[in-house]
Design a protein around this motif. Sequence first.
Motif, PDB file in Angstrom:
ATOM      1  N   ILE A   8      46.381  37.480  42.765  1.00  0.00           N
ATOM      2  CA  ILE A   8      44.985  37.938  42.887  1.00  0.00           C
ATOM      3  C   ILE A   8      44.101  36.794  43.369  1.00  0.00           C
ATOM      4  O   ILE A   8      44.071  35.725  42.755  1.00  0.00           O
ATOM      5  CB  ILE A   8      44.457  38.468  41.536  1.00  0.00           C
ATOM      6  CG1 ILE A   8      45.297  39.651  41.065  1.00  0.00           C
ATOM      7  CG2 ILE A   8      43.002  38.871  41.655  1.00  0.00           C
ATOM      8  CD1 ILE A   8      44.970  40.116  39.666  1.00  0.00           C
ATOM      9  N   ALA A   9      43.381  37.042  44.463  1.00  0.00           N
ATOM     10  CA  ALA A   9      42.412  36.081  44.990  1.00  0.00           C
ATOM     11  C   ALA A   9      41.113  36.828  45.266  1.00  0.00           C
ATOM     12  O   ALA A   9      41.111  37.853  45.947  1.00  0.00           O
ATOM     13  CB  ALA A   9      42.943  35.431  46.258  1.00  0.00           C
ATOM     14  N   LEU A  10      40.024  36.321  44.713  1.00  0.00           N
ATOM     15  CA  LEU A  10      38.718  36.956  44.880  1.00  0.00           C
ATOM     16  C   LEU A  10      37.941  36.272  45.990  1.00  0.00           C
ATOM     17  O   LEU A  10      38.000  35.051  46.150  1.00  0.00           O
ATOM     18  CB  LEU A  10      37.905  36.864  43.588  1.00  0.00           C
ATOM     19  CG  LEU A  10      38.453  37.552  42.357  1.00  0.00           C
ATOM     20  CD1 LEU A  10      37.523  37.318  41.181  1.00  0.00           C
ATOM     21  CD2 LEU A  10      38.633  39.026  42.598  1.00  0.00           C
ATOM     22  N   LEU A  15      31.267  37.871  43.979  1.00  0.00           N
ATOM     23  CA  LEU A  15      30.562  37.378  42.796  1.00  0.00           C
ATOM     24  C   LEU A  15      29.071  37.303  43.102  1.00  0.00           C
ATOM     25  O   LEU A  15      28.649  36.651  44.057  1.00  0.00           O
ATOM     26  CB  LEU A  15      31.085  35.990  42.401  1.00  0.00           C
ATOM     27  CG  LEU A  15      32.585  35.870  42.190  1.00  0.00           C
ATOM     28  CD1 LEU A  15      32.942  34.426  41.825  1.00  0.00           C
ATOM     29  CD2 LEU A  15      33.071  36.822  41.130  1.00  0.00           C
ATOM     30  N   VAL A  16      28.273  37.983  42.284  1.00  0.00           N
ATOM     31  CA  VAL A  16      26.821  37.983  42.467  1.00  0.00           C
ATOM     32  C   VAL A  16      26.215  37.166  41.327  1.00  0.00           C
ATOM     33  O   VAL A  16      26.380  37.496  40.148  1.00  0.00           O
ATOM     34  CB  VAL A  16      26.264  39.424  42.447  1.00  0.00           C
ATOM     35  CG1 VAL A  16      24.761  39.410  42.587  1.00  0.00           C
ATOM     36  CG2 VAL A  16      26.918  40.249  43.534  1.00  0.00           C
ATOM     37  N   ALA A  48      40.472  43.235  45.720  1.00  0.00           N
ATOM     38  CA  ALA A  48      41.467  42.249  45.304  1.00  0.00           C
ATOM     39  C   ALA A  48      42.269  42.680  44.079  1.00  0.00           C
ATOM     40  O   ALA A  48      43.336  42.138  43.822  1.00  0.00           O
ATOM     41  CB  ALA A  48      40.785  40.916  45.015  1.00  0.00           C
ATOM     42  N   LEU A  49      41.742  43.660  43.318  1.00  0.00           N
ATOM     43  CA  LEU A  49      42.399  44.042  42.064  1.00  0.00           C
ATOM     44  C   LEU A  49      43.350  45.214  42.270  1.00  0.00           C
ATOM     45  O   LEU A  49      42.941  46.271  42.757  1.00  0.00           O
ATOM     46  CB  LEU A  49      41.352  44.428  41.012  1.00  0.00           C
ATOM     47  CG  LEU A  49      40.391  43.341  40.569  1.00  0.00           C
ATOM     48  CD1 LEU A  49      39.383  43.911  39.583  1.00  0.00           C
ATOM     49  CD2 LEU A  49      41.141  42.189  39.951  1.00  0.00           C
ATOM     50  N   PRO A  50      44.612  45.064  41.877  1.00  0.00           N
ATOM     51  CA  PRO A  50      45.513  46.215  41.881  1.00  0.00           C
ATOM     52  C   PRO A  50      45.072  47.235  40.829  1.00  0.00           C
ATOM     53  O   PRO A  50      44.383  46.886  39.868  1.00  0.00           O
ATOM     54  CB  PRO A  50      46.872  45.614  41.516  1.00  0.00           C
ATOM     55  CG  PRO A  50      46.728  44.147  41.680  1.00  0.00           C
ATOM     56  CD  PRO A  50      45.279  43.830  41.537  1.00  0.00           C
ATOM     57  N   GLU A  51      45.474  48.475  40.994  1.00  0.00           N
ATOM     58  CA  GLU A  51      45.003  49.554  40.119  1.00  0.00           C
ATOM     59  C   GLU A  51      45.361  49.352  38.645  1.00  0.00           C
ATOM     60  O   GLU A  51      44.517  49.572  37.777  1.00  0.00           O
ATOM     61  CB  GLU A  51      45.535  50.907  40.619  1.00  0.00           C
ATOM     62  CG  GLU A  51      44.745  52.080  40.123  1.00  0.00           C
ATOM     63  CD  GLU A  51      43.256  51.978  40.418  1.00  0.00           C
ATOM     64  OE1 GLU A  51      42.464  52.263  39.494  1.00  0.00           O
ATOM     65  OE2 GLU A  51      42.868  51.624  41.537  1.00  0.00           O
ATOM     66  N   PHE A  93      37.450  34.686  35.132  1.00  0.00           N
ATOM     67  CA  PHE A  93      38.834  34.486  35.555  1.00  0.00           C
ATOM     68  C   PHE A  93      39.797  34.641  34.385  1.00  0.00           C
ATOM     69  O   PHE A  93      40.895  35.181  34.542  1.00  0.00           O
ATOM     70  CB  PHE A  93      38.999  33.123  36.206  1.00  0.00           C
ATOM     71  CG  PHE A  93      38.281  32.992  37.527  1.00  0.00           C
ATOM     72  CD1 PHE A  93      37.731  34.098  38.165  1.00  0.00           C
ATOM     73  CD2 PHE A  93      38.138  31.765  38.137  1.00  0.00           C
ATOM     74  CE1 PHE A  93      37.071  33.986  39.373  1.00  0.00           C
ATOM     75  CE2 PHE A  93      37.482  31.641  39.351  1.00  0.00           C
ATOM     76  CZ  PHE A  93      36.942  32.754  39.967  1.00  0.00           C
ATOM     77  N   ALA A  94      39.401  34.188  33.191  1.00  0.00           N
ATOM     78  CA  ALA A  94      40.258  34.352  32.009  1.00  0.00           C
ATOM     79  C   ALA A  94      40.438  35.832  31.683  1.00  0.00           C
ATOM     80  O   ALA A  94      41.538  36.272  31.319  1.00  0.00           O
ATOM     81  CB  ALA A  94      39.656  33.611  30.821  1.00  0.00           C
TER      82      ALA A  94
END
Length: 140
Positions: A8-10, A15-16, A48-51, A93-94
Motif C-alpha cells: 500500500i502506497a498513498l 491527505l488533506v 490505494a486501499l484494497p477492499e 499509517f499505524a
Amino acid sequence: MIDVTPAIALSESELVWKAIRASGPGGQHVNKTSNAVELRFDVRLSPALPEPVRARLYDLAGSRLTQEGVLVITAQSHRSQEMNRADAQDRLFALIRKAAEPPPPKRKKTRPTLASKKRRVEGKVRRGGVKAMRGKPGMD
C-alpha cells in the motif's frame, strides 16, 4: 507516494491537512496560534486501499470516521505544528497497517474430554460438601 506497507502506497494528494487551534490550557499563546493539526483521509474513495483493508479500516476507525467515509485524525499533543503533523500521519499509517494485517484464523470448536468433565463435577461436589458443612448442625 508514501509507502505505508509493501503493498500500500498513498499519494500525498489523498491527505488533506488543516491547521486548527488546540484546546485546553496554554495562556495567551494558545489563543493566537494554530498548532493543532487535523488530518482527513477519504477511505471510501482511496484507490490505494484494497477492499478487505478498506472494510477492516472502517471497523477500526470507529467514531473517527464520518458518514461520508472520511477518516479524521486530530493531533495536538505537541507544541509545534510540524510535530503534530508527523504525529497525525504516524497514527494514520499505524491504523492502515493494522487494517492491512490479515484477520486471525477462526477458532476450531473442540469438545471437553470425558475425564475433564468428571474432574469438573468432582470439584463441584467437593466444594458443595465444604459449603454444606458451614451450616448449622441438624436436630439429629
